[in-house]
Design an enzyme around this catalytic site. Structure first.
Site, PDB file in Angstrom:
ATOM      1  N   THR A 170     -18.832  -4.994  16.428  1.00  0.00           N
ATOM      2  CA  THR A 170     -19.900  -4.229  17.072  1.00  0.00           C
ATOM      3  C   THR A 170     -20.759  -3.479  16.051  1.00  0.00           C
ATOM      4  N   HIS A 198      -1.368   7.837  50.786  1.00  0.00           N
ATOM      5  CA  HIS A 198      -2.490   6.889  50.762  1.00  0.00           C
ATOM      6  C   HIS A 198      -3.196   6.925  49.401  1.00  0.00           C
ATOM      7  N   TYR A 252     -14.743  -1.390  25.933  1.00  0.00           N
ATOM      8  CA  TYR A 252     -14.433  -2.270  24.797  1.00  0.00           C
ATOM      9  C   TYR A 252     -14.024  -3.663  25.259  1.00  0.00           C
ATOM     10  N   GLU A 253     -14.088  -4.583  24.358  1.00  0.00           N
ATOM     11  CA  GLU A 253     -13.901  -6.024  24.646  1.00  0.00           C
ATOM     12  C   GLU A 253     -14.941  -6.531  25.631  1.00  0.00           C
TER      13      GLU A 253
HETATM   14  C1  LIG Z   1       2.199  -4.612  17.916  1.00  0.00           C
HETATM   15  C2  LIG Z   1       1.288  -5.619  18.420  1.00  0.00           C
HETATM   16  C3  LIG Z   1       0.103  -5.004  19.133  1.00  0.00           C
HETATM   17  C4  LIG Z   1      -0.701  -6.117  19.764  1.00  0.00           C
HETATM   18  C5  LIG Z   1      -1.800  -5.550  20.628  1.00  0.00           C
HETATM   19  C6  LIG Z   1      -2.342  -6.622  21.472  1.00  0.00           C
HETATM   20  C7  LIG Z   1      -3.433  -6.485  22.100  1.00  0.00           C
HETATM   21  C8  LIG Z   1      -4.278  -5.337  21.775  1.00  0.00           C
HETATM   22  C9  LIG Z   1      -4.780  -4.652  22.963  1.00  0.00           C
HETATM   23  C10 LIG Z   1      -5.415  -3.537  22.786  1.00  0.00           C
HETATM   24  C11 LIG Z   1      -5.686  -2.990  21.408  1.00  0.00           C
HETATM   25  C12 LIG Z   1      -5.409  -1.583  21.466  1.00  0.00           C
HETATM   26  C13 LIG Z   1      -6.303  -0.682  21.257  1.00  0.00           C
HETATM   27  C14 LIG Z   1      -7.603  -1.048  20.710  1.00  0.00           C
HETATM   28  C15 LIG Z   1      -8.736  -0.631  21.558  1.00  0.00           C
HETATM   29  C16 LIG Z   1      -9.879  -1.261  21.492  1.00  0.00           C
HETATM   30  C17 LIG Z   1     -10.122  -2.468  20.678  1.00  0.00           C
HETATM   31  C18 LIG Z   1     -11.500  -2.965  20.943  1.00  0.00           C
HETATM   32  C19 LIG Z   1     -11.992  -3.974  20.278  1.00  0.00           C
HETATM   33  C20 LIG Z   1     -13.352  -4.478  20.568  1.00  0.00           C
HETATM   34  O1  LIG Z   1     -14.054  -4.020  21.424  1.00  0.00           O
HETATM   35  S1  LIG Z   1     -13.884  -5.793  19.610  1.00  0.00           S
HETATM   36  C21 LIG Z   1     -15.509  -6.158  20.141  1.00  0.00           C
HETATM   37  C22 LIG Z   1     -15.534  -6.814  21.495  1.00  0.00           C
HETATM   38  N1  LIG Z   1     -16.846  -7.281  21.808  1.00  0.00           N
HETATM   39  C23 LIG Z   1     -17.097  -8.011  22.854  1.00  0.00           C
HETATM   40  O2  LIG Z   1     -16.224  -8.269  23.646  1.00  0.00           O
HETATM   41  C24 LIG Z   1     -18.493  -8.541  22.995  1.00  0.00           C
HETATM   42  C25 LIG Z   1     -18.788  -9.075  24.357  1.00  0.00           C
HETATM   43  N2  LIG Z   1     -19.725 -10.137  24.294  1.00  0.00           N
HETATM   44  C26 LIG Z   1     -19.374 -11.436  24.308  1.00  0.00           C
HETATM   45  O3  LIG Z   1     -18.190 -11.776  24.334  1.00  0.00           O
HETATM   46  C27 LIG Z   1     -20.487 -12.434  24.299  1.00  0.00           C
HETATM   47  O4  LIG Z   1     -21.635 -11.909  23.758  1.00  0.00           O
HETATM   48  C28 LIG Z   1     -20.791 -12.946  25.727  1.00  0.00           C
HETATM   49  C29 LIG Z   1     -21.066 -11.812  26.695  1.00  0.00           C
HETATM   50  C30 LIG Z   1     -19.584 -13.764  26.213  1.00  0.00           C
HETATM   51  C31 LIG Z   1     -22.019 -13.858  25.701  1.00  0.00           C
HETATM   52  O5  LIG Z   1     -21.914 -14.725  24.630  1.00  0.00           O
HETATM   53  P1  LIG Z   1     -23.028 -15.828  24.315  1.00  0.00           P
HETATM   54  O6  LIG Z   1     -22.725 -16.414  22.997  1.00  0.00           O
HETATM   55  O7  LIG Z   1     -24.386 -15.249  24.483  1.00  0.00           O
HETATM   56  O8  LIG Z   1     -22.743 -16.913  25.380  1.00  0.00           O
HETATM   57  P2  LIG Z   1     -23.341 -17.209  26.819  1.00  0.00           P
HETATM   58  O9  LIG Z   1     -24.713 -17.812  26.703  1.00  0.00           O
HETATM   59  O10 LIG Z   1     -23.226 -16.052  27.733  1.00  0.00           O
HETATM   60  O11 LIG Z   1     -22.363 -18.321  27.307  1.00  0.00           O
HETATM   61  C32 LIG Z   1     -22.441 -19.688  26.843  1.00  0.00           C
HETATM   62  C33 LIG Z   1     -21.201 -20.408  27.302  1.00  0.00           C
HETATM   63  O12 LIG Z   1     -20.095 -19.957  26.550  1.00  0.00           O
HETATM   64  C34 LIG Z   1     -19.051 -19.535  27.426  1.00  0.00           C
HETATM   65  N3  LIG Z   1     -18.286 -18.494  26.744  1.00  0.00           N
HETATM   66  C35 LIG Z   1     -18.692 -17.282  26.341  1.00  0.00           C
HETATM   67  N4  LIG Z   1     -17.694 -16.636  25.730  1.00  0.00           N
HETATM   68  C36 LIG Z   1     -16.643 -17.461  25.750  1.00  0.00           C
HETATM   69  C37 LIG Z   1     -15.305 -17.344  25.272  1.00  0.00           C
HETATM   70  N5  LIG Z   1     -14.851 -16.232  24.677  1.00  0.00           N
HETATM   71  N6  LIG Z   1     -14.489 -18.389  25.458  1.00  0.00           N
HETATM   72  C38 LIG Z   1     -14.918 -19.499  26.091  1.00  0.00           C
HETATM   73  N7  LIG Z   1     -16.183 -19.675  26.562  1.00  0.00           N
HETATM   74  C39 LIG Z   1     -17.018 -18.659  26.401  1.00  0.00           C
HETATM   75  C40 LIG Z   1     -19.779 -19.041  28.651  1.00  0.00           C
HETATM   76  O13 LIG Z   1     -18.933 -18.987  29.751  1.00  0.00           O
HETATM   77  C41 LIG Z   1     -20.873 -20.085  28.755  1.00  0.00           C
HETATM   78  O14 LIG Z   1     -20.315 -21.230  29.340  1.00  0.00           O
HETATM   79  P3  LIG Z   1     -21.257 -22.235  30.121  1.00  0.00           P
HETATM   80  O15 LIG Z   1     -20.323 -23.329  30.490  1.00  0.00           O
HETATM   81  O16 LIG Z   1     -21.753 -21.464  31.289  1.00  0.00           O
HETATM   82  O17 LIG Z   1     -22.351 -22.643  29.217  1.00  0.00           O
HETATM   83  C1  LIG Z   2     -12.565   2.954  22.268  1.00  0.00           C
HETATM   84  C2  LIG Z   2     -13.410   1.838  21.716  1.00  0.00           C
HETATM   85  C3  LIG Z   2     -12.876   1.011  20.743  1.00  0.00           C
HETATM   86  C4  LIG Z   2     -13.645  -0.009  20.207  1.00  0.00           C
HETATM   87  N1  LIG Z   2     -13.119  -0.777  19.223  1.00  0.00           N
HETATM   88  C5  LIG Z   2     -13.887  -1.753  18.662  1.00  0.00           C
HETATM   89  C6  LIG Z   2     -13.369  -2.557  17.615  1.00  0.00           C
HETATM   90  O1  LIG Z   2     -12.228  -2.407  17.186  1.00  0.00           O
HETATM   91  N2  LIG Z   2     -14.173  -3.490  17.065  1.00  0.00           N
HETATM   92  C7  LIG Z   2     -15.446  -3.693  17.488  1.00  0.00           C
HETATM   93  O2  LIG Z   2     -16.130  -4.556  16.943  1.00  0.00           O
HETATM   94  N3  LIG Z   2     -15.957  -2.956  18.500  1.00  0.00           N
HETATM   95  C8  LIG Z   2     -15.216  -2.003  19.092  1.00  0.00           C
HETATM   96  N4  LIG Z   2     -15.723  -1.251  20.117  1.00  0.00           N
HETATM   97  C9  LIG Z   2     -17.085  -1.500  20.601  1.00  0.00           C
HETATM   98  C10 LIG Z   2     -17.116  -2.211  21.938  1.00  0.00           C
HETATM   99  O3  LIG Z   2     -16.619  -3.513  21.853  1.00  0.00           O
HETATM  100  C11 LIG Z   2     -18.534  -2.214  22.515  1.00  0.00           C
HETATM  101  O4  LIG Z   2     -18.947  -0.875  22.677  1.00  0.00           O
HETATM  102  C12 LIG Z   2     -18.558  -2.967  23.820  1.00  0.00           C
HETATM  103  O5  LIG Z   2     -18.400  -4.342  23.610  1.00  0.00           O
HETATM  104  C13 LIG Z   2     -19.830  -2.697  24.640  1.00  0.00           C
HETATM  105  O6  LIG Z   2     -20.953  -3.017  23.936  1.00  0.00           O
HETATM  106  P1  LIG Z   2     -22.174  -2.001  23.721  1.00  0.00           P
HETATM  107  O7  LIG Z   2     -21.629  -0.752  23.174  1.00  0.00           O
HETATM  108  O8  LIG Z   2     -23.191  -2.780  22.976  1.00  0.00           O
HETATM  109  O9  LIG Z   2     -22.710  -1.701  25.174  1.00  0.00           O
HETATM  110  P2  LIG Z   2     -24.151  -2.013  25.756  1.00  0.00           P
HETATM  111  O10 LIG Z   2     -24.317  -3.489  25.844  1.00  0.00           O
HETATM  112  O11 LIG Z   2     -25.201  -1.290  25.024  1.00  0.00           O
HETATM  113  O12 LIG Z   2     -23.993  -1.446  27.212  1.00  0.00           O
HETATM  114  C14 LIG Z   2     -24.772  -0.376  27.762  1.00  0.00           C
HETATM  115  C15 LIG Z   2     -25.152  -0.718  29.203  1.00  0.00           C
HETATM  116  O13 LIG Z   2     -26.011  -1.849  29.219  1.00  0.00           O
HETATM  117  C16 LIG Z   2     -25.544  -2.792  30.170  1.00  0.00           C
HETATM  118  N5  LIG Z   2     -25.855  -4.158  29.726  1.00  0.00           N
HETATM  119  C17 LIG Z   2     -25.886  -4.650  28.462  1.00  0.00           C
HETATM  120  N6  LIG Z   2     -26.146  -5.975  28.480  1.00  0.00           N
HETATM  121  C18 LIG Z   2     -26.287  -6.327  29.768  1.00  0.00           C
HETATM  122  C19 LIG Z   2     -26.532  -7.566  30.436  1.00  0.00           C
HETATM  123  N7  LIG Z   2     -26.686  -8.705  29.770  1.00  0.00           N
HETATM  124  N8  LIG Z   2     -26.591  -7.556  31.787  1.00  0.00           N
HETATM  125  C20 LIG Z   2     -26.427  -6.415  32.468  1.00  0.00           C
HETATM  126  N9  LIG Z   2     -26.172  -5.215  31.895  1.00  0.00           N
HETATM  127  C21 LIG Z   2     -26.108  -5.175  30.567  1.00  0.00           C
HETATM  128  C22 LIG Z   2     -24.030  -2.568  30.234  1.00  0.00           C
HETATM  129  O14 LIG Z   2     -23.495  -3.048  31.451  1.00  0.00           O
HETATM  130  C23 LIG Z   2     -23.952  -1.056  30.094  1.00  0.00           C
HETATM  131  O15 LIG Z   2     -24.126  -0.486  31.378  1.00  0.00           O
HETATM  132  C24 LIG Z   2     -14.974  -0.219  20.666  1.00  0.00           C
HETATM  133  C25 LIG Z   2     -15.520   0.614  21.654  1.00  0.00           C
HETATM  134  C26 LIG Z   2     -14.744   1.631  22.173  1.00  0.00           C
HETATM  135  C27 LIG Z   2     -15.346   2.529  23.220  1.00  0.00           C
END
Ligand SMILES: CCCCC/C=C\C/C=C\C/C=C\C/C=C\C/C=C/C(=O)SCCNC(=O)CCNC(=O)[C@H](O)C(C)(C)COP(=O)(O)OP(=O)(O)OC[C@H]1O[C@@H](n2cnc3c(N)ncnc32)[C@H](O)[C@@H]1OP(=O)(O)O
Ligand SMILES: Cc1cc2nc3c(=O)[nH]c(=O)nc-3n(C[C@H](O)[C@H](O)[C@H](O)COP(=O)(O)OP(=O)(O)OC[C@H]3O[C@@H](n4cnc5c(N)ncnc54)[C@H](O)[C@@H]3O)c2cc1C
Length: 671
Positions: free
Chosen positions: A150, A340, A431-432
């Site tokens: 991110t 409830h 997140y995620e």
């Molecule tokens: C001791 C051991 C411990 C182990 C612990 C285990 C687990 C850990 C659990 C928790 C950790 C604990 C604490 C940590 C807390 C937080 C961690 C947080 C981390 C993060 O947040 S990391 C950053 C995460 N960011 C995101 O998730 C970003 C979200 N955005 C996206 O994923 C993509 O931008 C999107 C929204 C999917 C769109 O992607 P894009 O490339 O534009 O594609 P589209 O045009 O929308 O789709 C095209 C096509 O592709 C398909 N698609 C998209 N994604 C996927 C996928 N992942 N897999 C398969 N296919 C995918 C989509 O469906 C479309 O399909 P079509 O058939 O319609 O074309």
């Molecule tokens: C506790 C925490 C831990 C994290 N850890 C990590 C990490 O380890 N690694 C990492 O890389 N990132 C991490 N992140 C970041 C996190 O993955 C992002 O904040 C998250 O994926 C959301 O993206 P954004 O912040 O860009 O939100 P935005 O996309 O800016 O969202 C803001 C608003 O816009 C709306 N919006 C955006 N796009 C659309 C759309 N296409 N259609 C409709 N509505 C839309 C959303 O629904 C939301 O209401 C963490 C975040 C938090 C809070």
């Protein structure tokens, strides 16, 4: 029947509750954690950790500054790493997870993202040349990593990330750069202070052509001094809602060169002369997110379980008010509104954990498929985990907040553990992938399923029910009290609603398209409906998972789980009644029937409520709640907890001496 939690000296109301148990709590716990052996192992870990001075907290973290909490957590992390094998099998994922929860807690620790995302990303996406070198060192903790995807300006929309990785054929290196302020990595956990490496997501450029987001391993800090390397700016993003002990960080990279092998190239590849080979499925690079979304279900099921344990036990201990005149004050758990509020949260926590078990099996099957060159299971799993991640995090958040309010004033105190729990858990909605965005991934998949169903094409696992013929009218309330058939009637009604909402959303989308809008603009005009369909579909998936687990559970616990499933299904149907009524599939009379059955369920479950939460088998350390403690001796513990507040170190605070007393004195002398 035995509730195994009863001990002498416990609060008598809790003991009374435990004596009305109709099942063996250990049987249910063993079922929840997969086996009796797993249950015993969890308990051994708890016992050892609780007796170990390395993990004692003389002052609860509630009273410490963020810096002091991080220091205490780092110290415990070191002890877990150095002495982990004294407590558990460190190669067992669930034992490690339990050890970390017990020893460190839920607010983050220096290795959370190292184990949670950095290692999984390398293991799932890097090829041998890189893994042979880095994974042994990462497992040995010479290297500690974060997952830096991110940015300040983009998180959700990965395709527009700004960080660049430009291939330099001459040196066979990638040049990694942060071109603008908004391109700074912002948020990644453990990036700020703990990690010396990161997997960094960058836009890949070859010969001036933008190829899209790919992951690269980048060293951030000197392995000896831990100082940031030249050209790297890294730090902590500051205090946030919760996750106090996690150093979520920022990062800017100034044209940092990394060797070609540092690109994670198991799926997509760049050859030495700069030829790009795409992965066998376009989104395999996003695999680490699918992994985390799947595993989040377990964590969030457990978070909701924690809140349900606290609220249920406390409600059994607290007496306030009377239901009838002339009788003693009642346990607040006897109020129908309290039941409830809380019982559906117990049921949902079980439902989430059972759903996780199904998803885990599917995830393992998908990974096996990928290793054999097949990606056909990925789209279905991506679609359903996107929906589940969104529905479960939202559901758990609402549930925790209900449980907190159900504890009245004491629920607002950090002593309850619930404000912190809520803060940590609710981050999962963001997140995620932000929930509204991830639901759209599910909805896209549903639109394809609608088209396939209409054309009579085969349907994959999560949407197979789109192919069923609807009976047109619901059987709810018409099954003559046959529980199994009643459950099936409710599942059928929910499936009907999910299917109908999907078809209607598809028609609305099409209509806007026919009206001249582009497909994309038309989509934005119907996303509320799309996401509604995705949510109902996901809740159907959960209900089916729960149902499957209950009907295949051992006979000794099946009756209580059947009661819980009844409550769950009645609650879900009443909560979604508008969807069932909208097209006349159900009548108003049927909804009234569902409500009356729900109220009966509350009464049926009442004698087992405490035992059902006891069966989650979370220790007092994990609960970290004065209100939820196993022995129910809440009031004395509440007082002892408050005594530890820094404000109580002196009877007269310096701030009072310095400002308030002189003010009082001044006012007094004015009279
Ligand atoms: C001791 C051991 C411990 C182990 C612990 C285990 C687990 C850990 C659990 C928790 C950790 C604990 C604490 C940590 C807390 C937080 C961690 C947080 C981390 C993060 O947040 S990391 C950053 C995460 N960011 C995101 O998730 C970003 C979200 N955005 C996206 O994923 C993509 O931008 C999107 C929204 C999917 C769109 O992607 P894009 O490339 O534009 O594609 P589209 O045009 O929308 O789709 C095209 C096509 O592709 C398909 N698609 C998209 N994604 C996927 C996928 N992942 N897999 C398969 N296919 C995918 C989509 O469906 C479309 O399909 P079509 O058939 O319609 O074309
Ligand atoms: C506790 C925490 C831990 C994290 N850890 C990590 C990490 O380890 N690694 C990492 O890389 N990132 C991490 N992140 C970041 C996190 O993955 C992002 O904040 C998250 O994926 C959301 O993206 P954004 O912040 O860009 O939100 P935005 O996309 O800016 O969202 C803001 C608003 O816009 C709306 N919006 C955006 N796009 C659309 C759309 N296409 N259609 C409709 N509505 C839309 C959303 O629904 C939301 O209401 C963490 C975040 C938090 C809070």
């Amino acid at each position: 029947m035995p509730n195994r939690c009863i001990k002498e000296g416990d609060n008598p109301d809790l003991t009374k509750e435990r004596k009305t148990c109709t099942f063996d709590t250990d049987e249910l716990t063993a079922n929840l954690y997969g086996s009796r052996n797993n249950m015993e192992r969890r308990r051994e870990i708890t016992k050892k950790i609780s007796a170990d001075p390395d993990f004692a907290d003389p002052i609860p973290h509630d009273f410490l500054s963020r810096e002091k909490c991080i220091e205490a957590t780092a110290k415990k992390t070191k002890a877990v790493v150095q002495r982990g094998s004294e407590f558990c099998d460190v190669t067992n994922y669930y034992e490690m997870l339990h050890l970390i929860n017990e020893a460190i807690g839920i607010g983050g620790y220096p290795l959370a993202l190292h184990y949670g995302m950095f290692l999984p990303a390398l293991e799932g996406q890097a090829e041998k040349e890189l893994t042979d070198d880095i994974i042994p060192r990462a497992k040995n903790l010479e290297v500690i990593g974060a997952y830096a995807q991110t940015e300040m300006g983009h998180g959700t929309n990965l395709r527009e990330l700004e960080t660049t990785a430009t291939y330099d054929k001459a040196t066979q290196e990638f040049i990694i750069n942060t071109p603008t302020r908004s391109a700074m990595k912002w948020w990644p956990g453990n990036l700020g202070k703990m990690s010396n490496y990161a997997v960094v997501t960058c836009q890949l450029f070859i010969d001036g052509r933008k190829i899209g987001p790919h992951n690269f391993l980048v060293q951030l800090r000197c392995e000896k001094t831990h100082e940031p390397l030249p050209g790297i700016i890294v730090g902590d993003i500051g205090p946030k809602m919760a996750f106090d002990t996690n150093d979520n960080g920022f990062l800017a990279l100034d044209n940092i060169r990394v060797p070609r092998k540092n690109m994670l190239m198991k799926h997509a590849k760049v050859s030495p002369d700069g030829v790009y080979t795409p992965p066998m499925h376009a989104k395999l690079n996003y695999g680490t997110m699918v992994y985390v979304r799947a595993h989040m279900l377990y964590a969030h099921g457990q978070f909701l379980a924690t809140a349900a344990i606290v609220a249920t036990r406390y409600s059994a201990v607290r007496r306030q008010g009377r239901i009838e005149h002339g009788v003693p004050e009642v346990q607040i758990l006897d109020y129908q509104t309290q039941q409830h509020r809380i019982f559906p949260q117990i049921a949902r926590a079980y439902a989430i954990i059972f759903t996780y078990m199904d998803i885990k099996d599917q995830y393992d099957a998908m990974i096996k498929g990928i290793a054999e060159g097949q990606t056909d299971l990925l789209p279905d799993l991506h679609a359903i985990t996107s929906g589940l991640k969104s529905v479960v995090t939202h559901m758990a958040g609402l549930g925790i907040e209900q449980c907190r309010m159900a504890c009245g004033g004491h629920g607002y105190s950090d002593a309850s553990g619930l404000p912190k729990l809520y803060g940590v858990q609710i981050g999962g909605c963001t997140y995620e992938g932000e929930n509204m965005v991830m639901l759209q991934q599910t909805a896209r998949y549903l639109m394809k399923a609608v088209a396939s169903a209409l054309q009579g094409k085969p349907l994959s696992h999560s949407v197979a029910y789109f192919g069923k013929k609807s009976s047109g009218k619901s059987r709810i309330g018409k099954e003559g009290g046959d529980i199994a058939r009643e459950h099936e009637a409710m599942l059928e009604a929910l499936e009907h609603a999910a299917c109908r909402l999907s078809v209607e959303a598809s028609q609305m989308w099409e209509k806007r398209g026919r009206g001249g809008e582009t497909k994309e603009r038309a989509w934005n005009g119907v996303t509320v409906e799309m996401n509604r369909a995705a949510r109902v579909h996901t809740r159907v998936f959960m209900a089916r998972s729960f149902h499957r687990r209950v009907t295949s559970s051992p006979p000794s616990i099946r009756p209580v789980l059947t009661d819980l499933l009844s409550l769950y299904l009645h609650y879900e149907c009443v909560d979604m009644a508008h969807h069932l009524l909208e097209d006349g599939f159900c009548s108003g009379e049927q909804i009234r029937y569902l409500k009356s059955r729900l109220y009966e369920d509350l009464t049926t479950l009442r004698p087992n409520a405490v035992s059902l939460v006891d069966s989650f088998d979370q220790s007092d350390r994990e609960l970290n709640s004065v209100l939820g403690r196993r022995d129910g001796n809440v009031y004395e513990a509440l007082y002892q907890w408050a005594r530890k507040s820094e404000l109580n170190y002196t009877d007269v605070l310096p701030a009072v001496q310095k400002y308030v007393m002189p003010m009082m004195e001044e006012n007094r002398s004015k009279l």
